[in-house]
Design a protein around this motif. Structure first.
Motif, PDB file in Angstrom:
ATOM      1  N   HIS A  76       0.522  -1.287   0.160  1.00 34.65           N
ATOM      2  CA  HIS A  76       0.705  -0.290  -0.304  1.00 34.65           C
ATOM      3  C   HIS A  76       1.187   0.798  -0.148  1.00 34.65           C
ATOM      4  O   HIS A  76       2.859   1.384  -0.186  1.00 34.65           O
ATOM      5  CB  HIS A  76      -0.953   0.107   0.908  1.00 34.65           C
ATOM      6  N   SER A  77       0.392   2.153   0.000  1.00 32.74           N
ATOM      7  CA  SER A  77       1.494   3.563  -0.189  1.00 32.74           C
ATOM      8  C   SER A  77       1.375   4.184   1.302  1.00 32.74           C
ATOM      9  O   SER A  77       1.377   5.420   1.495  1.00 32.74           O
ATOM     10  CB  SER A  77       0.378   4.469  -0.967  1.00 32.74           C
ATOM     11  N   GLN A  78       0.211   3.216   2.742  1.00 38.15           N
ATOM     12  CA  GLN A  78       0.240   4.376   3.862  1.00 38.15           C
ATOM     13  C   GLN A  78       1.826   4.680   4.840  1.00 38.15           C
ATOM     14  O   GLN A  78       2.548   3.538   4.299  1.00 38.15           O
ATOM     15  CB  GLN A  78      -0.564   3.579   4.641  1.00 38.15           C
ATOM     16  N   GLY A  79       1.843   5.971   5.704  1.00 33.94           N
ATOM     17  CA  GLY A  79       3.134   5.774   6.330  1.00 33.94           C
ATOM     18  C   GLY A  79       4.385   6.488   4.833  1.00 33.94           C
ATOM     19  O   GLY A  79       5.349   5.924   5.687  1.00 33.94           O
ATOM     20  N   GLU A  80       4.255   6.932   4.339  1.00 36.26           N
ATOM     21  CA  GLU A  80       5.315   7.351   3.044  1.00 36.26           C
ATOM     22  C   GLU A  80       5.677   9.152   3.226  1.00 36.26           C
ATOM     23  O   GLU A  80       6.388   9.058   2.938  1.00 36.26           O
ATOM     24  CB  GLU A  80       4.867   6.372   2.049  1.00 36.26           C
ATOM     25  N   TYR A  81       3.926   9.549   3.680  1.00 36.22           N
ATOM     26  CA  TYR A  81       4.307  11.069   3.480  1.00 36.22           C
ATOM     27  C   TYR A  81       4.504  11.418   1.987  1.00 36.22           C
ATOM     28  O   TYR A  81       5.725  13.035   2.107  1.00 36.22           O
ATOM     29  CB  TYR A  81       4.934  11.302   4.410  1.00 36.22           C
ATOM     30  N   VAL A  82       5.150  10.860   0.935  1.00 42.60           N
ATOM     31  CA  VAL A  82       5.152  11.145  -0.481  1.00 42.60           C
ATOM     32  C   VAL A  82       4.047  10.206  -1.237  1.00 42.60           C
ATOM     33  O   VAL A  82       3.984   9.291  -1.507  1.00 42.60           O
ATOM     34  CB  VAL A  82       6.596  11.148  -0.797  1.00 42.60           C
ATOM     35  N   PHE A  83       3.541  11.197  -1.682  1.00 44.66           N
ATOM     36  CA  PHE A  83       2.047  10.631  -2.057  1.00 44.66           C
ATOM     37  C   PHE A  83       1.984  10.196  -4.252  1.00 44.66           C
ATOM     38  O   PHE A  83       1.973  11.296  -4.907  1.00 44.66           O
ATOM     39  CB  PHE A  83       1.091  11.387  -1.975  1.00 44.66           C
ATOM     40  N   ASP A  84       1.463   8.887  -4.080  1.00 44.58           N
ATOM     41  CA  ASP A  84       1.310   8.257  -5.373  1.00 44.58           C
ATOM     42  C   ASP A  84       0.092   7.672  -5.157  1.00 44.58           C
ATOM     43  O   ASP A  84      -0.184   6.861  -5.914  1.00 44.58           O
ATOM     44  CB  ASP A  84       3.050   7.708  -5.646  1.00 44.58           C
ATOM     45  N   GLN A  85      -0.415   7.845  -4.485  1.00 35.12           N
ATOM     46  CA  GLN A  85      -1.912   7.460  -4.628  1.00 35.12           C
ATOM     47  C   GLN A  85      -3.171   7.636  -6.487  1.00 35.12           C
ATOM     48  O   GLN A  85      -3.760   6.860  -6.330  1.00 35.12           O
ATOM     49  CB  GLN A  85      -3.118   7.237  -3.284  1.00 35.12           C
ATOM     50  N   ALA A  86      -2.929   8.426  -6.195  1.00 32.32           N
ATOM     51  CA  ALA A  86      -3.440   8.956  -8.004  1.00 32.32           C
ATOM     52  C   ALA A  86      -2.601   8.258  -8.930  1.00 32.32           C
ATOM     53  O   ALA A  86      -3.829   7.718  -9.591  1.00 32.32           O
ATOM     54  CB  ALA A  86      -3.189  10.521  -7.753  1.00 32.32           C
ATOM     55  N   TRP A  87      -1.153   8.320  -8.905  1.00 31.62           N
ATOM     56  CA  TRP A  87      -0.771   6.997 -10.008  1.00 31.62           C
ATOM     57  C   TRP A  87      -1.291   5.521  -9.517  1.00 31.62           C
ATOM     58  O   TRP A  87      -1.855   5.287 -10.775  1.00 31.62           O
ATOM     59  CB  TRP A  87       0.711   6.964  -9.798  1.00 31.62           C
ATOM     60  N   ALA A  88      -1.545   5.581  -8.338  1.00 29.16           N
ATOM     61  CA  ALA A  88      -1.426   4.135  -8.093  1.00 29.16           C
ATOM     62  C   ALA A  88      -3.131   3.467  -8.704  1.00 29.16           C
ATOM     63  O   ALA A  88      -3.632   2.798  -9.218  1.00 29.16           O
ATOM     64  CB  ALA A  88      -1.650   3.252  -6.925  1.00 29.16           C
TER      65      ALA A  88
END
Length: 380
Positions: A76-88
């Protein structure tokens, strides 16, 4: 020179002394063996929570560690603070599989630091290149969608860009020590209105409270019990699922006690709020905060003003107070660049992301300049 890359499915499969021989000289507490081990041993960053260790090491023909790279297979992309969820989301809507991905980072820690560790006196260019190539080869063998490196130093960032990773910039807000001898010296550098506001905020926050800075042997299990209650209460209200388990705090209290500055507020002997900081060789790093009583300006006092006090007393160069928060500017924390780098396997995703980042970088630079010019509390 004969070089060997190895993948480690846990930091505990690497010699602590060998890892710290690389990490220690950087002065960064987060890439030390003790911090990474606490994340994994406390089951905060493990497969069950979406973090599978894949740490890379580079050794010479005699088995001596030349370099290392903290690395995780992420689900997942949690706990990273650089946001790539829109890419995912975009990739998955198009029929692609974004997760798992590879991530070089310190779990749950938006702090700039080395991601390509090099032995002192080593050939930095050679070691960084070998680690990057090793991470890319691992990404290929695992058939992941992407490799991401978050919050690297500028040196590492440039090396990653030379290997065709896409470069991204964002901002945080850091306080810089301009040779202040006291908090009043810092205030003297501000405009009159900001000095008055900060003095008022500190006075109101401290009224009726006992504020202490705890470190070393002060960090008892009872203290951690109190702080964990603050952390869970704030996490439940703000994020929905706090990342760190209770054993994590016990472990860093046992192995990194002298690297911790825990700002705690007490009312009539009862702890009501706390802010956890880690101490680097050059900086104080603000991490978690929490409270069980709503006191005006107490967040600013524990997270920002006490941190400045501590940094001045220790002669530290700066305070990094975590991700986001434009309200920090008025309290002396100015916009500062932070970086990440991204390799994406599928050209159908890489191309639009590259275009987006090409537009995002100048926008971030412009926003940083505008914020500093318009809201800086410092006298001209």
């Amino acid at each position: 020179m004969s070089l060997a890359l190895q993948v480690h499915v846990g930091i505990d499969t690497v010699s602590r002394d060998a890892w710290n021989a690389l990490a220690g000289p950087t002065g960064d507490p987060f890439v030390r063996y003790e911090f990474l081990h606490a994340c994994e041993a406390s089951r905060s960053a493990v497969r069950h929570t979406g973090w599978t260790a894949q740490h890379l090491t580079l050794s010479d023909g005699n088995g001596r560690l030349l370099g290392a790279m903290p690395l995780y297979l992420k689900w997942h992309s949690q706990g990273e603070y650089v946001f790539d969820q829109a890419w995912a989301d975009a990739y998955m809507r198009a029929g692609g599989r974004y997760y798992p991905k590879l991530l070089s980072a310190v779990p749950f820690t938006p702090v700039t630091g080395p991601r390509l560790l090099v032995a002192p006196g080593g050939d930095g260019q050679l070691v960084r290149s070998a680690l990057i190539q090793g991470a890319l080869q691992l990404a290929g063998s695992l058939h992941v969608s992407s490799l991401h490196v978050t919050f690297p130093t500028e040196t590492d960032w440039q090396a990653l860009g030379a290997h065709d990773l896409l470069l991204r910039q964002d901002q945080q807000f850091h306080w810089e020590n301009r040779g202040y001898g006291s908090f009043d010296d810092f205030l003297a550098a501000l405009s009159s209105s900001r000095r008055k506001t900060i003095r008022r905020e500190r006075r109101e926050a401290q009224t009726g409270l006992d504020v202490r800075v705890l470190s070393g042997s002060d960090l008892t299990e009872a203290v951690w019990d109190s702080f964990f209650a603050f952390y869970m209460d704030t996490g439940d209200r703000k994020w929905g699922r706090p990342y760190l388990t209770r054993p994590f705090f016990s472990q860093i209290g046992e192995t990194m006690a002298e690297r911790i500055a825990l700002m705690m507020a007490y009312r009539d002997g009862r702890p009501i709020a706390g802010a956890l900081n880690l101490i680097g060789d050059e900086a104080l790093y603000g991490r978690q905060w929490g409270c069980i009583e709503d006191v005006p300006f107490l967040h600013f006092e524990l997270c920002y003003y006490q941190a400045i006090d501590f940094a001045i007393a220790r002669g530290l160069k700066r305070v990094e107070a975590g991700a986001q928060g434009e309200h920090k500017i008025a309290r002396g924390y100015l916009p500062t660049r932070v970086r990440s780098a991204h390799w994406i396997a599928d050209p159908a995703l890489r191309s639009p992301v590259a275009r987006y980042l090409g537009q995002e970088r100048p926008a971030v630079e412009a926003e940083m300049a505008a914020l500093a010019a318009e809201y800086s509390p410092y006298r001209s």
